[in-house]
Each structure stands twice: as C-alpha cells, then as structure tokens.
Motif scaffolding. Sequence first.
Motif, PDB file in Angstrom:
ATOM      1  N   ALA A 200     -20.547 -32.162  32.680  1.00 33.29           N
ATOM      2  CA  ALA A 200     -19.743 -32.039  31.462  1.00 33.29           C
ATOM      3  C   ALA A 200     -20.536 -32.484  30.244  1.00 33.29           C
ATOM      4  CB  ALA A 200     -18.461 -32.859  31.602  1.00 33.29           C
ATOM      5  N   ALA A 201     -21.309 -33.585  30.373  1.00 26.58           N
ATOM      6  CA  ALA A 201     -22.120 -34.048  29.249  1.00 26.58           C
ATOM      7  C   ALA A 201     -23.211 -33.051  28.903  1.00 26.58           C
ATOM      8  CB  ALA A 201     -22.729 -35.412  29.585  1.00 26.58           C
ATOM      9  N   ALA A 202     -23.795 -32.370  29.892  1.00 19.71           N
ATOM     10  CA  ALA A 202     -24.833 -31.377  29.612  1.00 19.71           C
ATOM     11  C   ALA A 202     -24.273 -30.195  28.830  1.00 19.71           C
ATOM     12  CB  ALA A 202     -25.453 -30.900  30.922  1.00 19.71           C
ATOM     13  N   ILE A 203     -23.105 -29.698  29.234  1.00 18.15           N
ATOM     14  CA  ILE A 203     -22.487 -28.575  28.507  1.00 18.15           C
ATOM     15  C   ILE A 203     -22.186 -28.975  27.069  1.00 18.15           C
ATOM     16  CG2 ILE A 203     -20.488 -27.042  28.435  1.00 18.15           C
ATOM     17  CD1 ILE A 203     -20.371 -27.235  31.484  1.00 18.15           C
ATOM     18  N   GLN A 204     -21.617 -30.151  26.877  1.00 20.45           N
ATOM     19  CA  GLN A 204     -21.319 -30.619  25.524  1.00 20.45           C
ATOM     20  C   GLN A 204     -22.591 -30.869  24.726  1.00 20.45           C
ATOM     21  OE1 GLN A 204     -18.900 -34.048  26.230  1.00 20.45           O
ATOM     22  NE2 GLN A 204     -17.177 -32.875  27.110  1.00 20.45           N
ATOM     23  N   GLY A 205     -23.661 -31.342  25.398  1.00 18.69           N
ATOM     24  CA  GLY A 205     -24.909 -31.594  24.697  1.00 18.69           C
ATOM     25  C   GLY A 205     -25.550 -30.314  24.184  1.00 18.69           C
ATOM     26  N   PHE A 206     -25.529 -29.259  24.964  1.00 18.70           N
ATOM     27  CA  PHE A 206     -26.065 -27.984  24.486  1.00 18.70           C
ATOM     28  C   PHE A 206     -25.284 -27.485  23.270  1.00 18.70           C
ATOM     29  CE2 PHE A 206     -28.135 -26.926  28.745  1.00 18.70           C
ATOM     30  CZ  PHE A 206     -29.417 -27.028  28.234  1.00 18.70           C
ATOM     31  N   ASN A 207     -23.979 -27.678  23.253  1.00 19.20           N
ATOM     32  CA  ASN A 207     -23.155 -27.220  22.129  1.00 19.20           C
ATOM     33  C   ASN A 207     -23.379 -28.060  20.879  1.00 19.20           C
ATOM     34  OD1 ASN A 207     -20.877 -25.010  22.845  1.00 19.20           O
ATOM     35  ND2 ASN A 207     -21.369 -26.201  24.672  1.00 19.20           N
ATOM     36  N   ARG A 208     -23.839 -29.308  21.057  1.00 22.32           N
ATOM     37  CA  ARG A 208     -24.059 -30.164  19.889  1.00 22.32           C
ATOM     38  C   ARG A 208     -25.429 -29.956  19.245  1.00 22.32           C
ATOM     39  NH1 ARG A 208     -21.165 -34.183  22.966  1.00 22.32           N
ATOM     40  NH2 ARG A 208     -23.143 -34.943  23.801  1.00 22.32           N
ATOM     41  N   ILE A 209     -26.290 -29.143  19.820  1.00 26.55           N
ATOM     42  CA  ILE A 209     -27.608 -28.879  19.219  1.00 26.55           C
ATOM     43  C   ILE A 209     -27.419 -28.086  17.930  1.00 26.55           C
ATOM     44  CG2 ILE A 209     -29.816 -27.707  19.521  1.00 26.55           C
ATOM     45  CD1 ILE A 209     -29.641 -28.270  22.477  1.00 26.55           C
ATOM     46  N   THR A 210     -28.055 -28.541  16.867  1.00 29.92           N
ATOM     47  CA  THR A 210     -27.918 -27.905  15.551  1.00 29.92           C
ATOM     48  C   THR A 210     -28.807 -26.664  15.493  1.00 29.92           C
ATOM     49  OG1 THR A 210     -27.523 -30.057  14.556  1.00 29.92           O
ATOM     50  CG2 THR A 210     -28.099 -28.237  13.067  1.00 29.92           C
TER      51      THR A 210
END
Length: 554
Positions: A200-210
């Motif tokens: 879950a953290a990996a999916i959210q981390g990819f979405n937070r990349i600017t």
Amino acid sequence: MTQDLDQTTPIIAAEPRPGSNLPEYSVGDLARRLKRTIEDEFGFVRVRGEISQPKKHSSGHVYLRLKDDTAVIEGVCWRGTVAKLAIRPEEGLEVIVTGRMTTYPGRSQYQLVIETMELAGEGALLKMLEERKRRLAAEGLFDPGRKKPIPFLPTVIGVVTSPTGAVIRDILHRLNDRFPRHVLLWPVAVQGDSAAAQVAAAIQGFNRITPGGPVPRPDLIIVARGGGSLEDLMAFNEEAVVRAAAASAIPLISAVGHETDTTLIDFASDLRAPTPTAAAEMAVPVRAELLAQLLDGQRRLVAGSGRLLAEQRTRVEGLGRGLGDPRALLEGCAQRLDDRAERLRMASVSLLERRRTRVGELSAKLRHPREKLMQASQRLASESRALDGALRQAVTATRGRLERVTARLSLRPSRIKAAEGERRLEDLTPRLDRGYAKLLEQRSARLATAGQLLESYSYKGVLERGFALVEDATGKPLTSAADAAPGLPVTLVFADGKAAATMDGGAPRHEPKPEPKPEPELAAAAPAPAPKPRAERKAAEKKPYKSPVQGSLF
C-alpha cells in the motif's frame, strides 16, 4: 480497589480451626492459588472458536470472546501482540489462537491471553474474503466506471514487487523483447505480516512523485507477485492494499499469482493480468509489430498518394483539352477592349457635340430680356387700364344704386321710411368702402406679382449666374459677332460692376444665327392691343395665374 495477584506471592494457609481438619483461605489467597494452578496446567494452549464482540481499547489492547455452540471464553490480546497478528479480529470470524490461560481475580473470571491468531481453515478464509469483497464493493471500490484506461505506450513503468524474486526478471525480460521502457522498481515484501503495509505504501509513494522532478513519475504501475497458496497471497487481500489500488491516480495493473489465483486487488485495479509476464505484455505493444504496421501504413499512403495524383493529373489533362488556347482567348479579349475603348472615345465626342447642339437650340429659343420687359410693361399697362375701367364702373354702378335708393326714399311720405332709407344707406356705405379696399388690395397683390415676374425676366439675374453684357461706347448692347470690329472699345457689364475692354483682331466664328426678332424699339412703337371686353377680362381674372418656366442654359 482489587489488584491482580502475582503468582510469585507466597500463599500461606491459615491454621485449621479447632475441631476441623480443613485450612481456612482468604479470598486473595484462594484467587492466587487458582491463578497459579490454571497457569501451570494451561501454560500453552491452542483454541479454536468464533470471535464475538471484538473491541479495541484506547490503550491499544484488544478484548474479545471465543465461543462455540457450548461455551464462551474471554480473550485478551495485548497491544504489542496486536501489531504482530496475521489477521485482524473481526466479528464472526472462526480462528485458531494460541496462548496461555490465566485468571482475573478482580472479576473472578478466567481468560485466554492470545499470542497468535490464524484462520480456522480455507473455508473460513474464503468466507472472510467474500464478506470483505461484499463490503468493499458496496462502497464502490470495484465500480467499472472508476477504472482508468491503460496508456498505449507508457514512458515510465513503476513495478511493485520483491527485488529478489523471478517476477521482476520476467517483467524486464518481456519489456526488452517487446518495447524497452524505463522501469522504476519499488521493493516490497510480498508475503508476511508487513507485506500489505509495504505494498500500500509503494502504490501511494508512486502517486506522490511530482511530475517533472528528479525522479520521473510513472505512467503505469504494475503490482506483481508469483503464485502461492491462499495464505501466501493474503497480503493482496488486505483492505489497505485494495483501497490504495482504488485510489491510485496512475493506471494500475494487478498481476498477483497465476491465472487461477484471484485476489481483491484484482477487482480494484484498472486491469488484471493472469501472470506477471502477461502484465508486461499488456503494458507495452510489440515494437517490431508497430514498425511493420508503420511501414505498411507508409507504403499504403505512398501508393494511395501516387494513385490520387495520377487520377488528378488525368482529370486535369482531360479538362485542359476541353479548354481553348489561353493566348487566343487573351487576344480576343484585347481586341474587344480596343474596340470598346474606341467606341467610348467616339461616343464621348458625339455626346459632347449633341449636348453642344442642344445648348445652342435652347439658347436660340430664349427670348431677349428687353422683349420680355416690353411684354410685361404692356401687360401691366393693360391690367392698369382694365383696373381703372373696372373701378370706374363699380363706382358708377354703386352711385346709381345709391341714387335710386335715395329717390325711392324721397318718394315715401312717412318719416319712419325715410329714416329706414338713411339707415340702409349708412349700412351700404361701409360695405362699399370695404369692397373697394379689398379690390385695391387684390389688384395691388397682382401688381406685386407681375413686378416680381418682371424682375425674374430681367437680364440682371443672368449676370448673377456668371454672364456678362457687352455694350459699345454709346451703351447699346452688342448682340452679333459682326458688330464687334477689331479695336472697338466696349464695356463689359457684370453683376457687381462694369469693366472697360477693347475687341482684338481675331476672326469671328460664324455660327448659325437664330431667327431675327423684332427690336425692342419696334415692339414699343407697335400699337397697344385693344382692351378686351369686360366679360373676357373677368374670366381671365378668375383663372389662376401661371408663371412661365424659364429653361436651363445647359
């Protein structure tokens, strides 16, 4: 306040009462003895039951009940153990827990201190997954309308999987074979207690990349794992992973397990792949096929363009054969233009000659101002004579009527009739005066109108329009070019004054002369016309006066 009894506290039995062999225990002593006995007997137990009334306290501890169809056991899971549980306690879930039995003297009850918890079997696990699937579907996380289209050719692909497994190598190998792309790997554990949180953290981390930052933002995310049992794939059935996949703004492909394996993330993802290798094939097209398709399209475009140009060239040539020679067309147009120009020049000259002739004809029809003045004078004298005669006749008639009335009045014997006659005479006298004044006013108006007409016929109006009157030394107007001898001193009369001039020696132009008109002196010498009869004059007076219209000099 009741305190828990530590098993290290010594239990001291009271002395037997006289007459009895049974020792006496205090309440606390008995509770401690029971606690020690139960903990020694059941220091490690494995219990199967259904969870009932699970409740998480604010301190982090979880209190629940394990029950079956015959009994209920209170259970407690301390805060440090809750985080290590493989599954989350839920109402109605059948589980197998391990732990130790103990008592709680404050309530005189025994309870199970839970150390581990697992599902009671695959049937219970599937039941839990179905219940979770139903609940998440009710929230709309699996709605097809939420799914996003997969990009045709992503520039950057993010992969969420184990860095040491064969999955990442299969994905990279398939991408290199089909269409090499830039791949970002987010390493996670794909099995175990912490796997769900990491995914879950990996999916959210990819979405937070600017976008546009030092680390490129993926255009597509692939969540992949190899095959395994249902328990091995439980991390991808967790609610946190499902919600992260549904909330991802980047399109996501789930490739968990083999083709027959199904997890809840497959329902929340935008596209499900049966295997990780199939996910790589779905992510990018085959580069060789695209090149072949592009070359085929280019070939067809070139062939189609050639055919179109050939058809258009044939059509233009056919249309060209039906057209005339442009040079011949231009020569004909040039000849017509010259003809029109020549005709226009001749027409303008002819038009000027016709207008000049017309002006001459109109000028010949104009009457001399002296003649018009003489006629107006004669008409004025005639009107004056007629006015005088009419006035005399009116006075004579009125006087006769007055005499007749006076005579009739004088013959009446009665003084009253004489007074009436005088009164009637007095009434007729103002009427006669008013009639005479009205007649004078009418004749004065006609005289003023005739004067205005006479003034309009005067040659001074012609001078005001830009003409000049030529007079000789004696003041006689020169009306013929033959009278203008060379060196003759003349006077030019303008509207605002006179100017002296001398005729030059140029030969006069001979133009057709108008018909000779009677000289003003002769016209003046002619006898005046006889006055018309009275009836004709009255009829002429009744007709409306019409002013003659003077023609234009042009």
